[in-house]
Design a protein around this motif. Structure first.
Motif, short mmCIF file in Angstrom:
data_model
loop_
_atom_site.label_atom_id
_atom_site.label_comp_id
_atom_site.label_asym_id
_atom_site.label_seq_id
_atom_site.Cartn_x
_atom_site.Cartn_y
_atom_site.Cartn_z
N LEU A 129 58.59 26.84 59.68
CA LEU A 129 57.69 25.51 60.36
C LEU A 129 57.63 24.78 59.19
N THR A 130 58.45 25.12 57.82
CA THR A 130 58.39 24.50 56.06
C THR A 130 59.79 23.98 56.34
N PRO A 131 59.75 22.79 56.53
CA PRO A 131 61.60 21.67 56.13
C PRO A 131 61.41 21.80 54.61
N LYS A 132 63.31 22.37 54.59
CA LYS A 132 63.58 23.00 52.51
C LYS A 132 63.00 21.18 52.45
N HIS A 133 62.64 21.65 50.83
CA HIS A 133 62.34 20.44 50.10
C HIS A 133 63.41 20.24 49.07
N GLU A 134 63.31 19.61 48.85
CA GLU A 134 64.50 19.26 47.13
C GLU A 134 63.59 18.73 45.97
N LEU A 135 63.04 18.80 45.33
CA LEU A 135 62.84 18.15 44.34
C LEU A 135 63.53 17.94 43.56
N LEU A 136 63.42 16.39 43.31
CA LEU A 136 64.56 14.96 42.55
C LEU A 136 64.18 15.00 41.32
N ASP B 32 55.03 2.86 48.06
CA ASP B 32 55.96 2.95 49.27
C ASP B 32 56.35 3.93 49.93
N ILE B 33 56.33 5.36 49.14
CA ILE B 33 56.67 6.85 49.97
C ILE B 33 55.73 6.79 50.04
N PRO B 34 54.87 7.83 51.08
CA PRO B 34 54.41 8.67 51.41
C PRO B 34 54.16 9.69 50.60
N TRP B 35 52.99 10.69 50.25
CA TRP B 35 52.32 11.19 49.26
C TRP B 35 52.49 12.78 49.78
N ILE B 36 52.11 13.88 48.53
CA ILE B 36 51.71 15.28 48.92
C ILE B 36 51.30 15.44 47.52
N SER B 37 50.46 16.62 48.10
CA SER B 37 49.24 16.35 46.90
C SER B 37 49.53 17.40 45.69
N TYR B 38 49.82 17.25 44.69
CA TYR B 38 50.69 18.45 43.29
C TYR B 38 49.99 19.87 43.74
N MET C 162 58.78 12.99 43.51
CA MET C 162 58.99 12.43 44.13
C MET C 162 60.35 14.44 44.78
N PHE C 163 59.77 14.53 46.48
CA PHE C 163 60.32 15.43 47.08
C PHE C 163 61.17 14.97 47.93
N LYS C 164 62.53 15.35 47.85
CA LYS C 164 63.31 15.06 48.96
C LYS C 164 63.46 15.95 50.19
N ILE C 165 62.71 16.13 51.77
CA ILE C 165 62.35 16.66 52.95
C ILE C 165 63.56 16.87 53.57
N GLU D 30 68.39 16.58 62.05
CA GLU D 30 68.43 16.50 60.91
C GLU D 30 67.88 14.34 60.57
N TYR D 31 67.17 14.79 60.05
CA TYR D 31 66.22 13.28 59.17
C TYR D 31 65.69 13.78 58.01
N ILE D 32 65.96 12.82 56.50
CA ILE D 32 65.16 12.73 55.69
C ILE D 32 64.24 11.75 55.29
N THR D 33 63.45 12.86 54.81
CA THR D 33 61.64 12.01 54.61
C THR D 33 62.09 11.94 52.31
N TYR D 34 60.90 11.48 52.35
CA TYR D 34 60.84 11.41 50.83
C TYR D 34 59.15 11.95 50.71
N ARG D 35 58.59 12.11 49.89
CA ARG D 35 57.29 12.38 49.55
C ARG D 35 56.83 12.27 48.47
N ILE D 36 56.34 11.30 47.43
CA ILE D 36 55.83 11.20 45.89
C ILE D 36 54.51 12.46 45.86
N VAL D 37 54.57 13.17 44.39
CA VAL D 37 53.70 14.21 44.40
C VAL D 37 52.70 13.10 43.17
N THR D 38 51.48 13.15 43.83
CA THR D 38 50.00 12.61 43.83
C THR D 38 49.16 13.74 44.07
#
Length: 232
Positions: free
Chosen positions: A156-163, A181-187, A202-205, A218-226
């Motif tokens: 269930l885990t999509p591919k993550h790329e740390l930019l 403006d970018i959704p978050w992902i916890s550190y 930031m992650f590219k997902i 496939e679609y791409i989303t982004y997450r900022i580490v917070t």
């Protein structure tokens, strides 16, 4: 596609101590490779190979890795040994070797990954915090139970790329966005910890959508580490 894996509702419980250590080592090596470090260990090593290589000398599990731009990280394993003390946790005194190593290596290494077999006393954690603060050293803490399973391999885990910082800024500037403006992902998120992401990165997902008639899009989303704990 592995159908059994797809429809599995729970992860198997691993109780054998040596096999647990084998799984931890394999996933630790994969983690370093996925972070971009040069890996000279076999990520596909068999259990028999692991036993032959490490059974008689667990100190060989400790390793160091380097990126192409010569950033060094040392990986250290800590085990709970049989003791007559009341506590079965790793204490401050058990970390003396790590403290000595850091003191000797400050000029060449400021990044350590410490992997604990079991519990760690509050005094030991405080000691690590002091090392980090006083010596500006980055110390990541993992426990065996975290590394038995690889979070990137769960179906269930999509591919993550740390930019990189440059890639992050290009995306923000191109889309006229601010980091807020970018959704978050916890550190603290297992994926963020696996990739060693720092707050502000930031992650590219890459997410897949199952469409009728077995067409996959496939679609791409982004997450900022917070630093804020975020529910997925």
């Amino acid at each position: 596609m592995d159908v059994d894996k797809l429809y599995s509702t729970s992860l198997p419980v691993i109780t054998d101590k040596q096999y647990k250590l084998y799984r931890v080592k394999v996933n630790q090596v994969k983690m370093m490779k996925d972070r971009g470090y040069t890996v000279d260990e076999n990520v596909d090593m068999s259990y028999d190979t692991f036993i032959n290589n490490y059974k008689d000398n667990y100190n060989k599990l400790n390793h160091q890795y380097m990126t192409k731009d010569l950033k060094l990280v040392r990986v250290r394993y800590f085990f709970i040994m049989p003791t007559t003390k009341k506590s079965n946790k790793i204490g401050k005194s058990e970390l003396n070797n790590l403290k000595k190593e850091i003191a000797e290596d400050l000029r060449i290494c400021r990044h350590y990954i410490v992997i604990f077999e079991g519990g760690v006393s509050s005094s030991a954690l405080k000691s690590i915090e002091d090392l980090t603060r006083l010596n500006t050293v980055k110390i990541e803490i993992f426990y065996f139970n975290e590394l038995i399973y690889n979070p990137t391999e769960y179906y269930l885990t999509p591919k993550h790329e740390l930019l990189s910082e440059e890639e992050k800024n290009n995306i923000l500037n191109r889309n006229k966005l601010l980091p807020n403006d970018i959704p978050w992902i916890s550190y603290r998120d297992p994926i963020a910890r696996y990739y060693g992401a720092d707050i502000g990165q930031m992650f590219k997902i890459y997410r897949e959508i199952l469409i009728p008639e077995t067409v996959i899009d496939e679609y791409i989303t982004y997450r900022i580490v917070t630093a804020i704990d975020v529910k997925r």
